[in-house]
Every structure is written in structure tokens, then in C-alpha cells.
Design an enzyme around this catalytic site. Structure first.
Site, PDB file in Angstrom:
ATOM      1  N   CYS A  17       3.033  -7.170  -0.441  1.00 46.44           N
ATOM      2  CA  CYS A  17       1.887  -6.746  -1.241  1.00 46.44           C
ATOM      3  C   CYS A  17       2.369  -5.631  -2.168  1.00 46.44           C
ATOM      4  O   CYS A  17       3.004  -4.671  -1.717  1.00 46.44           O
ATOM      5  CB  CYS A  17       0.773  -6.233  -0.330  1.00 46.44           C
ATOM      6  SG  CYS A  17      -0.602  -5.494  -1.245  1.00 46.44           S
ATOM      7  N   ASP A  46       3.330 -10.374   3.163  1.00 46.59           N
ATOM      8  CA  ASP A  46       2.424 -11.496   2.947  1.00 46.59           C
ATOM      9  C   ASP A  46       3.212 -12.762   3.249  1.00 46.59           C
ATOM     10  O   ASP A  46       4.394 -12.862   2.919  1.00 46.59           O
ATOM     11  CB  ASP A  46       1.929 -11.537   1.498  1.00 46.59           C
ATOM     12  CG  ASP A  46       0.919 -10.441   1.187  1.00 46.59           C
ATOM     13  OD1 ASP A  46       0.077 -10.156   2.054  1.00 46.59           O
ATOM     14  OD2 ASP A  46       0.971  -9.880   0.079  1.00 46.59           O
TER      15      ASP A  46
END
Length: 155
Positions: free
Chosen positions: A53, A60
Site C-alpha cells: 500500500c 497487499d
């Protein structure tokens, strides 16, 4: 087979390689398509794609499905693997990761058509699915379903 001239310009396949630190550093490689002019589909699946992120630095995770109808070039799979794993320390939103990967492969291989499907695992309770394709599916091209179910959580 390694003596085949279409493989002589490859710098990563069959060699010890260092993991690129970023997508900008990663080098995709390509080989001549021995079936150039034939309409067919190639699928790559990366079920454990990882990026960061850009705001929080938290990891992620996504399940990527890349379908492409090759033109004159094929993407060399080891270089693709190294390119995709170079996102592990790269901060970008889901949309940026997914679309930039699709566009880079499409442009680099001069593909007839490409579709990328990014099924991002929930963070903050919201799964995000990102889809991009280069244009309409060419007439006569068999494109199977991605086989990835919509996220259902515990339901």
C-alpha cells in the site's frame, strides 16, 4: 534447444539472476513467436502477487490472471516472474499495479490482445477487483473464464 537463435538474446533464462528491487529495474524479455499469425491465447496465473500500500506500507495480495493473444513476440516466463515479484517492495494502489502490468506486457510483446484480471484480497474489509483489456476480443479467439470466484468471505 538452447542453440536456437531465438533464445540467444535472453539474459535471465538459465542464468542466476538477482531479484529486481522495483518494477522500473525489472527487465522483461521476449522471444519470437513461432506461431506468429496464428490466433491463440496464452494464460499466466500469479495467485500470490504482492505489492505494498503506498500510504501505509502494508502488504497487499492479489490473484492475477493474464490472458494474451501473442503477436510477433512471446513474453519469456522467467522474466515475467521476476517482473511480477519486483512489486513486492513497490508501493502503488491496486488499480495502478494491475493496469500498468497489463499495459507493459501488451506494449512490450506487441500482443494482438491482452486482458489482465486482478483479484485483490480484502484489506480494510473491501476486496477490490481490477480488470483491463487492450480492446475487443478478436473474433474467433477462445477466451475461457478466469476461473476465479468472486470474494465471498465466510458467506
Amino acid at each position: 534447444m538452447a542453440d536456437n537463435p531465438i533464445y540467444q538474446k535472453l539474459g535471465q533464462l538459465g542464468q542466476h539472476t538477482v531479484q529486481p528491487a522495483s518494477p522500473e529495474e525489472a527487465q522483461l524479455e521476449r522471444v519470437e513467436n513461432p506461431h506468429s499469425g496464428t490466433l491463440y491465447l496464452t494464460r499466466f496465473v500469479a495467485p500470490e502477487f504482492t505489492s505494498l500500500c503506498p500510504v501505509t506500507g502494508q502488504p497487499d495480495f492479489a490473484h492475477l490472471v493474464i490472458d494474451y493473444a501473442p503477436g510477433p513476440w512471446l513474453v519469456e516466463s522467467k522474466s515475467l516472474k521476476l517482473y511480477l515479484t519486483s512489486f513486492r517492495n513497490h508501493g502503488a494502489f491496486h488499480e495502478e499495479c494491475t493496469v500498468s502490468i497489463g499495459k507493459k506486457i501488451f506494449d512490450f510483446t506487441e500482443a494482438t490482445w491482452l486482458r489482465i484480471s486482478g483479484y485483490w484480497y480484502p484489506r480494510g474489509g473491501i476486496p477490490i477487483d481490477v480488470f483491463w483489456q487492450s480492446g475487443d476480443v478478436p473474433k474467433g479467439l477462445y477466451v475461457p473464464d478466469t476461473g476465479v470466484a468472486s470474494y465471498r468471505g465466510r458467506g
